[in-house]
Scaffold this active site. Structure first.
Site, PDB file in Angstrom:
ATOM      1  NE  ARG A   2     -40.058 -20.148 -24.399  1.00  0.00           N
ATOM      2  CZ  ARG A   2     -38.930 -19.647 -23.861  1.00  0.00           C
ATOM      3  NH1 ARG A   2     -37.894 -19.389 -24.613  1.00  0.00           N
ATOM      4  NH2 ARG A   2     -38.860 -19.404 -22.579  1.00  0.00           N
ATOM      5  CB  VAL A  27     -34.127 -27.839 -30.562  1.00  0.00           C
ATOM      6  CG1 VAL A  27     -35.348 -27.786 -31.458  1.00  0.00           C
ATOM      7  CG2 VAL A  27     -33.077 -28.774 -31.124  1.00  0.00           C
ATOM      8  CG  ASN A  28     -32.491 -26.195 -24.566  1.00  0.00           C
ATOM      9  OD1 ASN A  28     -31.546 -25.415 -24.679  1.00  0.00           O
ATOM     10  ND2 ASN A  28     -33.166 -26.361 -23.451  1.00  0.00           N
ATOM     11  CB  THR A  29     -27.832 -28.934 -27.687  1.00  0.00           C
ATOM     12  OG1 THR A  29     -27.205 -27.649 -27.660  1.00  0.00           O
ATOM     13  CG2 THR A  29     -28.413 -29.186 -29.041  1.00  0.00           C
ATOM     14  CD  GLU A  52     -25.978 -16.050 -34.330  1.00  0.00           C
ATOM     15  OE1 GLU A  52     -26.618 -16.298 -35.368  1.00  0.00           O
ATOM     16  OE2 GLU A  52     -25.161 -15.110 -34.258  1.00  0.00           O
ATOM     17  CB  ALA A 102     -15.425 -19.543 -31.095  1.00  0.00           C
ATOM     18  CG  ASN A 103     -18.801 -20.287 -27.008  1.00  0.00           C
ATOM     19  OD1 ASN A 103     -18.615 -19.118 -27.346  1.00  0.00           O
ATOM     20  ND2 ASN A 103     -19.989 -20.837 -26.992  1.00  0.00           N
ATOM     21  CB  CYS A 128     -22.699 -20.646 -24.527  1.00  0.00           C
ATOM     22  SG  CYS A 128     -24.294 -20.130 -25.130  1.00  0.00           S
ATOM     23  CE  LYS A 165     -24.924 -25.515 -24.560  1.00  0.00           C
ATOM     24  NZ  LYS A 165     -25.602 -25.680 -25.813  1.00  0.00           N
TER      25      LYS A 165
HETATM   26  C1  UGA Z   1     -20.953 -16.274 -25.478  1.00  0.00           C
HETATM   27  C2  UGA Z   1     -19.985 -15.844 -26.586  1.00  0.00           C
HETATM   28  O1  UGA Z   1     -19.378 -14.596 -26.243  1.00  0.00           O
HETATM   29  C3  UGA Z   1     -20.733 -15.696 -27.900  1.00  0.00           C
HETATM   30  O2  UGA Z   1     -19.811 -15.386 -28.949  1.00  0.00           O
HETATM   31  C4  UGA Z   1     -21.436 -17.006 -28.212  1.00  0.00           C
HETATM   32  O3  UGA Z   1     -22.186 -16.911 -29.403  1.00  0.00           O
HETATM   33  C5  UGA Z   1     -22.370 -17.336 -27.072  1.00  0.00           C
HETATM   34  O4  UGA Z   1     -21.625 -17.464 -25.857  1.00  0.00           O
HETATM   35  C6  UGA Z   1     -23.068 -18.623 -27.390  1.00  0.00           C
HETATM   36  O5  UGA Z   1     -22.395 -19.647 -27.558  1.00  0.00           O
HETATM   37  O6  UGA Z   1     -24.288 -18.611 -27.565  1.00  0.00           O
HETATM   38  P1  UGA Z   1     -22.713 -15.025 -23.907  1.00  0.00           P
HETATM   39  O7  UGA Z   1     -22.621 -16.252 -23.077  1.00  0.00           O
HETATM   40  O8  UGA Z   1     -24.048 -14.522 -24.299  1.00  0.00           O
HETATM   41  O9  UGA Z   1     -21.893 -15.225 -25.266  1.00  0.00           O
HETATM   42  O10 UGA Z   1     -22.000 -13.817 -23.135  1.00  0.00           O
HETATM   43  P2  UGA Z   1     -20.483 -13.336 -22.961  1.00  0.00           P
HETATM   44  O11 UGA Z   1     -20.440 -11.886 -23.207  1.00  0.00           O
HETATM   45  O12 UGA Z   1     -19.531 -14.161 -23.711  1.00  0.00           O
HETATM   46  O13 UGA Z   1     -20.238 -13.552 -21.407  1.00  0.00           O
HETATM   47  C7  UGA Z   1     -20.147 -14.853 -20.818  1.00  0.00           C
HETATM   48  C8  UGA Z   1     -19.749 -14.725 -19.367  1.00  0.00           C
HETATM   49  O14 UGA Z   1     -18.381 -14.321 -19.241  1.00  0.00           O
HETATM   50  C9  UGA Z   1     -20.560 -13.678 -18.588  1.00  0.00           C
HETATM   51  O15 UGA Z   1     -20.852 -14.181 -17.301  1.00  0.00           O
HETATM   52  C10 UGA Z   1     -19.621 -12.507 -18.512  1.00  0.00           C
HETATM   53  O16 UGA Z   1     -19.867 -11.668 -17.441  1.00  0.00           O
HETATM   54  C11 UGA Z   1     -18.292 -13.210 -18.377  1.00  0.00           C
HETATM   55  N1  UGA Z   1     -17.138 -12.384 -18.787  1.00  0.00           N
HETATM   56  C12 UGA Z   1     -17.023 -11.946 -20.058  1.00  0.00           C
HETATM   57  C13 UGA Z   1     -16.136 -12.085 -17.856  1.00  0.00           C
HETATM   58  O17 UGA Z   1     -16.223 -12.477 -16.687  1.00  0.00           O
HETATM   59  N2  UGA Z   1     -15.057 -11.340 -18.252  1.00  0.00           N
HETATM   60  C14 UGA Z   1     -14.925 -10.897 -19.531  1.00  0.00           C
HETATM   61  O18 UGA Z   1     -13.894 -10.237 -19.833  1.00  0.00           O
HETATM   62  C15 UGA Z   1     -15.932 -11.203 -20.453  1.00  0.00           C
END
Ligand code: UGA
Length: 437
Positions: free
Chosen positions: A22, A70-72, A141, A203-204, A256, A259
């Protein structure tokens, strides 16, 4: 770390990992992840104040601040299996830091972890401190994949949690200074440790809840003839609801959301709050249902059988502009279709064929009915139906008239991301449907 190196040229950043392959990839011209704009940031900083290496112990010795990233993963065994976070990598890193530290260090949790993990890290560090002083901060993050660089350049907020002690406050201040190189001060929020850790999960959970909420309504729209995009637009105009994250889809994926919600559910159960746990678990259940519902709709539309029919699946990544497939809805959709004995042809512009096969079938499985195409046209040739599972921009520009003539008739299209103009597709001759419309 690349962004810190770019925005704070006076800070020396070392990224270390035990995985030599990596690290070699990070030092090469082909970075191990696809993320728009990241190559540029790494190119500008690598070899100057950004370094990648496997020398973990030296990096610990020279560092003032150590970010733990790291991975969780979700635990797959024992107590809390399927829900709790597996903290073995966090624990191992804490022990490694304690072993090699030769002075005071600020340890920053960057990994998403359950509330009160900082306590575990502190415990392990304290038991092995050899007189050194460690401060533990939480700095979750919030970037999203596909837009990571833009999110980092201009974050809605940076969250830093620390202990309410003089040592904790000083450590928080040090980390605030790092981000203050480019982030306006009023966007840097400081809280206590537990608030920071919990805020990330919450938030998630809220973001995912919006998707499950609109997806639940998409089913009702299909039943009633309402259009979910119109409903989302109408409710999103209410400034209290807001327009973002209301796009109905085949289901959310990514490493994310699921999980973190399962983690939240586990925490609630652990603290004797089963009603709260059940409430949030509903978000994940609705998402699972939506993925199966989409595949089920394909089967029903194709006269209740897809056995030996070819179905083209366009898109495999969990969202556009990433090659990440973790928890992608495409995995579930492909498996459901294969279970119905369909022949599935997948095309994704960024995900390698091996990855697609491994995700759907497991590492050593025989490809059998699953093929991976090199273009959308190849996937669609001779197919009975086309399913859009990822919203890649290129799928909006395909020559659907040409695709239509190469397909079995009647030709179906299922837009799992609502990116296509269904009326136009119907004019061509397609039997077209979307999510909630
Ligand atoms: C998400 C959060 O948006 C981030 O703020 C957070 O930092 C991140 O997880 C994390 O915890 O690391 P991410 O998983 O990269 O980010 O991507 P998103 O844009 O949130 O999309 C997640 C899923 O939801 C995707 O499959 C996307 O297509 C879907 N989605 C998103 C929908 O189906 N509809 C929407 O309106 C928005």
């Amino acid at each position: 770390m690349a962004m810190i190196a770019l925005k704070a040229p006076n800070i020396e950043v070392r990224v270390v990992d035990m995985n030599a392959a990596r690290i070699a990839a990070w030092n090469s011209d082909t970075l191990p992840i696809y993320e728009p704009g990241l190559d540029d940031v790494v190119r500008q900083t690598r070899g100057k104040n950004l370094h990648f290496s496997t020398d973990v112990s030296s990096a610990i010795k020279v560092a003032d601040i150590i970010f733990v990233a790291v991975n969780t993963p979700t635990k797959t065994y024992g107590v809390g299996a399927g829900r709790a976070a597996d903290l073995r990598f966090i624990e191992s890193v804490a022990r490694t830091i304690a072993e090699h530290a030769n002075g005071p260090k600020i340890i920053v949790e960057k990994s998403t972890i359950p509330v009160k993990t900082a306590e575990t890290i502190k415990d392990i560090l304290a038991a092995n401190a050899r007189g050194h002083k460690f401060e533990v901060l939480s700095n979750p993050e919030f970037l999203a994949e596909g837009t990571a660089v833009a999110d980092l350049i201009s974050p809605d907020r940076v969250l830093i949690g620390g202990e309410r002690t003089p040592g904790g406050a000083a450590a928080v201040k040090t980390l605030v200074e790092v981000y203050a190189h480019w982030v306006p001060r009023d966007r840097i929020i400081t809280t206590n440790l537990w608030s920071s850790e919990l805020s990330k999960l919450v938030a998630n959970a809220f973001l995912a809840q919006r998707i499950s909420s609109i997806n639940s309504i998409s089913a009702l729209c299909e039943a009633t003839g309402a259009d979910v995009d119109e409903v989302a637009n109408a409710i999103g105009k209410d400034s209290r609801i807001g327009p973002k994250f209301l796009k109905a889809s085949v289901g959310f994926g990514g490493s994310c959301f699921q999980k973190d919600i399962l983690n939240l559910v586990y925490l609630c159960e652990h603290f004797g709050l089963p009603e709260v746990a059940t409430y949030w678990e509903g978000v994940v259940k609705m998402n699972d249902w939506q993925k199966h519902r989409f595949a089920g709709r394909i089967v029903r539309s194709l006269f209740n059988s897809v056995a030996d029919k070819k179905i083209a699946v366009l898109g495999f990544a969990f969202k556009k502009d990433t090659n990440d497939t973790r928890e992608s809805a495409a995995i579930s959709v492909c498996r459901d279709l294969l279970a119905e004995q369909a022949r599935v042809a997948v095309y994704d512009p960024k995900v390698p064929a091996d990855e697609i096969r491994a995700d759907v079938l497991g590492k050593d499985a025989d490809p059998g009915r699953l093929t991976v195409a090199r273009t959308a046209y190849e996937a669609a040739a001779g197919a009975h139906a086309l399913a859009i599972v990822t919203e890649w921009d290129e799928f909006k520009q395909l020559d659907y008239a040409k695709i239509f003539t190469g397909m079995q008739q009647p030709a179906f299209i299922f837009d799992g991301r609502n990116i296509l103009d269904l009326a136009k597709l119907r004019e061509i001759g397609f039997r077209a449907s979307g999510i909630g419309r």
